[in-house]
Design an enzyme around this catalytic site. Structure first.
Site, PDB file in Angstrom:
ATOM      1  N   ASP A 157       0.866  -1.184   0.000  1.00 29.43           N
ATOM      2  CA  ASP A 157       0.000   0.000   0.000  1.00 29.43           C
ATOM      3  C   ASP A 157       0.899   1.229   0.000  1.00 29.43           C
ATOM      4  O   ASP A 157       2.021   1.184   0.532  1.00 29.43           O
ATOM      5  CB  ASP A 157      -0.915   0.021   1.228  1.00 29.43           C
ATOM      6  CG  ASP A 157      -1.900   1.190   1.187  1.00 29.43           C
ATOM      7  OD1 ASP A 157      -2.786   1.178   0.318  1.00 29.43           O
ATOM      8  OD2 ASP A 157      -1.765   2.121   1.993  1.00 29.43           O
ATOM      9  N   GLU A 214       0.925   5.728   0.372  1.00 28.59           N
ATOM     10  CA  GLU A 214       0.254   6.994   0.640  1.00 28.59           C
ATOM     11  C   GLU A 214       0.880   8.037  -0.271  1.00 28.59           C
ATOM     12  O   GLU A 214       2.083   7.989  -0.540  1.00 28.59           O
ATOM     13  CB  GLU A 214       0.396   7.398   2.113  1.00 28.59           C
ATOM     14  CG  GLU A 214      -0.141   6.381   3.108  1.00 28.59           C
ATOM     15  CD  GLU A 214      -1.613   6.055   2.942  1.00 28.59           C
ATOM     16  OE1 GLU A 214      -2.346   6.891   2.370  1.00 28.59           O
ATOM     17  OE2 GLU A 214      -2.021   4.963   3.358  1.00 28.59           O
ATOM     18  N   HIS A 266      -5.194   4.285   6.649  1.00 28.28           N
ATOM     19  CA  HIS A 266      -4.544   5.297   5.814  1.00 28.28           C
ATOM     20  C   HIS A 266      -3.091   5.524   6.218  1.00 28.28           C
ATOM     21  O   HIS A 266      -2.533   6.602   5.957  1.00 28.28           O
ATOM     22  CB  HIS A 266      -5.326   6.619   5.805  1.00 28.28           C
ATOM     23  CG  HIS A 266      -6.685   6.486   5.193  1.00 28.28           C
ATOM     24  ND1 HIS A 266      -6.882   6.108   3.884  1.00 28.28           N
ATOM     25  CD2 HIS A 266      -7.925   6.656   5.713  1.00 28.28           C
ATOM     26  CE1 HIS A 266      -8.172   6.068   3.630  1.00 28.28           C
ATOM     27  NE2 HIS A 266      -8.828   6.391   4.723  1.00 28.28           N
ATOM     28  N   ASP A 320      -2.175  -0.564   6.526  1.00 27.34           N
ATOM     29  CA  ASP A 320      -3.124  -0.988   5.498  1.00 27.34           C
ATOM     30  C   ASP A 320      -2.606  -2.208   4.746  1.00 27.34           C
ATOM     31  O   ASP A 320      -3.372  -3.118   4.405  1.00 27.34           O
ATOM     32  CB  ASP A 320      -3.384   0.154   4.514  1.00 27.34           C
ATOM     33  CG  ASP A 320      -4.302   1.234   5.095  1.00 27.34           C
ATOM     34  OD1 ASP A 320      -4.771   1.044   6.242  1.00 27.34           O
ATOM     35  OD2 ASP A 320      -4.529   2.244   4.422  1.00 27.34           O
TER      36      ASP A 320
END
Length: 329
Positions: free
Chosen positions: A152, A154, A290, A295
């Site tokens: 994942d 960000e 998040h 995540d």
């Protein structure tokens, strides 16, 4: 207004929503809420509606073919009967109702034109879903017990070409078990937007001394070498990784699996397939949502459970997974 109780009923016979009145009194600033008010009222008088009404004065009236009612979330505020009443007053003969993906205004629209020659064109703005897209992209028939990297990221925004990665988190899964982890912040060389900071909790101060993507990405790709990639809404995450790999002259096109597509097939009762919804349905803990590494960890646990569910449906390789997902659409 302060008045005798026996006068209230008479007053409210005239004071109604939509009525126009003229007040005579003294204007001043209220001591409690600091708003301009009229106090010591000595006169109330009914007056006519003084608003200049908008009209359609065109000799040939148009027909509105794209009208949203309050049933269109975030794109309409008016009742359909009020819209139709306005169109009639303007001399229009017809109007089209085209709300976003809903038809709830149709019944009220039909009642609004009863016993008139006004015509309602009933429509809707539909949503198209690409149901030809595979859950597994570039499948080579690998076993579902192969090596997978569930990851994942960000970012500072939604566009791979113009926004930057600020965190990468990944978990390596072999034969359905988590065996290794990768986690790194990335200095985007730009301020983190306020909305992203609020969503992720990642601040400029946390990134200022971190390495840039030119250093972090090769290390991450080395961690992923030989593995099949897995992500929730994989096209988004893969788009950023591929874009940054391309900028660095790295040719990288692995097989990847989207857990959103798997969730739609394996958890058909869910109405929404966001990561927290899927995690809750499978009783997977999701703390610090998040944040990339958290995540990724939650997605890895979800993927482990999906592997078990896929085997129960005789899907033992990625080609079989794609076929299963096609038949369940």
């Amino acid at each position: 207004m302060f008045m005798r109780t026996d006068m209230v009923e008479d007053l409210f016979l005239e004071l109604k929503v939509g009525a126009f009145i003229k007040l005579k009194g003294i204007s001043n600033i209220d001591n409690f809420d600091s708003e301009l008010v009229i106090s010591s009222i000595v006169g109330i008088k009914k007056i006519a509606d003084f608003r200049a009404k908008r009209m359609d004065n065109a000799p040939v009236k148009r027909v509105e073919l794209h009208c949203h009612t309050k049933m269109s979330d975030m794109d309409g505020v008016s009742d359909v009967k009020d819209i139709i009443k306005c169109a009639m007053a303007w001399g229009h003969k017809s109007i089209a109702i085209t709300d976003h993906g809903v038809v709830q205004a149709f019944t009220e629209a039909n009642h609004a034109v009863e016993k008139t020659d006004f015509k309602v064109i009933y429509g809707t703005e539909g949503y198209l879903v690409d149901d030809s897209k595979s859950v597994v992209v570039d499948s080579k028939g690998q076993s579902i017990d192969d090596t997978y990297v569930v990851f994942d990221i960000e970012t500072t925004g939604f566009h791979a070409a113009s926004d930057s990665i600020i965190e990468i988190g990944a978990v390596k899964v072999v034969e359905g078990k988590i065996v290794d982890k990768f986690s790194s912040f990335v200095n985007p060389k730009r301020p983190v937007p306020f909305e992203i900071e609020k969503l992720t909790g990642i601040t400029d101060a946390m990134l200022i001394d971190e390495r840039v993507i030119e250093e972090v990405l090769p290390e991450f790709l080395a961690f992923c070498e030989g593995a099949i990639m897995v992500a929730h809404n994989a096209d988004f995450d893969m788009g950023f990784i591929k874009e940054n790999a391309k900028r660095q002259g790295i040719d990288w096109s692995p097989t990847y699996v989207d857990t959103v597509g798997l969730a739609r097939t394996l958890l058909p009762a869910l109405s929404r397939y966001k990561l927290d919804n899927v995690a809750k349905a499978l009783k997977v803990s999701l703390e610090n949502h998040h944040r990339a590494v958290d995540d990724a960890g939650a997605t890895a646990e979800i993927f482990e459970k999906f592997i078990v569910m896929l085997k129960e449906q005789d899907a033992f390789d990625l080609d079989a997974v794609n076929e299963l997902c096609k038949t369940k659409r």
